[in-house]
Design a protein around this motif. Structure first.
Motif, PDB file in Angstrom:
ATOM      1  N   UNK A 114       1.015  -1.525  -0.095  1.00 40.90           N
ATOM      2  CA  UNK A 114      -0.208   0.116  -0.033  1.00 40.90           C
ATOM      3  C   UNK A 114       0.952   1.442   0.317  1.00 40.90           C
ATOM      4  N   UNK A 115       1.298   1.635  -1.426  1.00 34.83           N
ATOM      5  CA  UNK A 115       1.811   2.722  -1.036  1.00 34.83           C
ATOM      6  C   UNK A 115       1.735   4.050  -1.371  1.00 34.83           C
ATOM      7  N   UNK A 116       2.399   5.002  -0.296  1.00 32.74           N
ATOM      8  CA  UNK A 116       2.646   6.492  -0.593  1.00 32.74           C
ATOM      9  C   UNK A 116       3.419   6.907  -0.958  1.00 32.74           C
ATOM     10  N   UNK A 125       0.649  21.061  -6.590  1.00 26.11           N
ATOM     11  CA  UNK A 125      -0.573  21.061  -6.798  1.00 26.11           C
ATOM     12  C   UNK A 125      -1.495  19.731  -5.423  1.00 26.11           C
ATOM     13  N   UNK A 126      -2.173  20.286  -5.085  1.00 28.87           N
ATOM     14  CA  UNK A 126      -2.557  19.391  -4.206  1.00 28.87           C
ATOM     15  C   UNK A 126      -2.968  17.917  -4.536  1.00 28.87           C
ATOM     16  N   UNK A 127      -3.647  17.970  -6.008  1.00 30.17           N
ATOM     17  CA  UNK A 127      -3.518  16.686  -6.766  1.00 30.17           C
ATOM     18  C   UNK A 127      -2.527  15.534  -6.950  1.00 30.17           C
ATOM     19  N   UNK A 128      -1.769  16.354  -7.218  1.00 29.12           N
ATOM     20  CA  UNK A 128      -0.241  15.797  -7.431  1.00 29.12           C
ATOM     21  C   UNK A 128       0.543  15.493  -5.808  1.00 29.12           C
ATOM     22  N   UNK A 129       0.469  15.970  -5.118  1.00 27.34           N
ATOM     23  CA  UNK A 129       1.332  16.061  -3.873  1.00 27.34           C
ATOM     24  C   UNK A 129       1.374  14.476  -3.176  1.00 27.34           C
ATOM     25  N   UNK A 130       0.103  13.521  -3.281  1.00 27.19           N
ATOM     26  CA  UNK A 130       0.051  12.413  -3.163  1.00 27.19           C
ATOM     27  C   UNK A 130      -0.810  11.288  -4.004  1.00 27.19           C
ATOM     28  N   UNK A 131       0.113  10.073  -4.311  1.00 25.78           N
ATOM     29  CA  UNK A 131      -0.344   9.177  -5.108  1.00 25.78           C
ATOM     30  C   UNK A 131      -0.485   7.836  -4.403  1.00 25.78           C
TER      31      UNK A 131
END
Length: 170
Positions: A114-116, A125-131
């Motif tokens: 379960x990678x973050x 950008x907020x949408x790029x900060x966490x995958x």
């Protein structure tokens, strides 16, 4: 069917040799990570000696996916020009490539994690900060229009192992 003799020994040994991911980047292979710094050392395919070197924050003993550590590299799929080692030009696609390693050295190449993947730097950008992904070994890239110092941290929530890579864009 039972294998015997030298052919069986070679077949068994071949099953233990890890294969590089299809997205292997020969230039990116030069930039392993030892606790977040760029260097050429990496235990990506285990160690040539008796002891495997693990980088970053180590995973918990007994984690169900067996991940002990994570190796990370700067991922440079389009061959962005480097101004100096670890410093790339603006308007480049860059990111992180990682693989998860068990205690004895072989790569975990499956979806048991379960990678973050967290990108930090100026004007992220907020949408790029966490995958998030379940892939224990994979890549994640971003397009960098602006300059600055960036860090990408890869953490496996199952084992607790993590590692990061830092680079600059100018």
């Amino acid at each position: 069917m039972k294998r015997t003799g030298i052919a069986g020994l070679f077949a068994a040994a071949a099953m233990l040799i890890p294969i590089a991911p299809a997205t292997a980047d020969p230039v990116g292979d030069l930039f392993g990570s030892a606790s977040g710094s760029l260097d050429s050392g990496s235990s990506a395919f285990g160690s040539s000696g008796d002891k495997v070197t693990h980088y970053g924050k180590l995973g918990r003993a007994g984690a169900r996916n067996g991940v002990k550590s994570i190796n990370v590299w700067v991922y440079n799929p389009k061959g962005a020009r480097e101004i100096t080692p670890g410093t790339f030009v603006k308007n480049s696609r860059l990111g992180v490539r990682w693989n998860s390693i068990i205690n004895s050295g072989p790569i975990v190449d499956g979806n048991e994690c379960r990678m973050e993947v967290r990108l930090a730097g100026p004007k992220v950008p907020k949408e790029a900060a966490l995958y998030k992904t379940q892939d224990c070994t994979a890549v994640k890239s971003y397009f960098f229009k602006g300059g600055g110092n960036f860090t990408i941290r890869v953490t496996d929530l199952v084992s607790g192992a993590s590692n990061s890579i830092a680079f600059s864009v100018q």
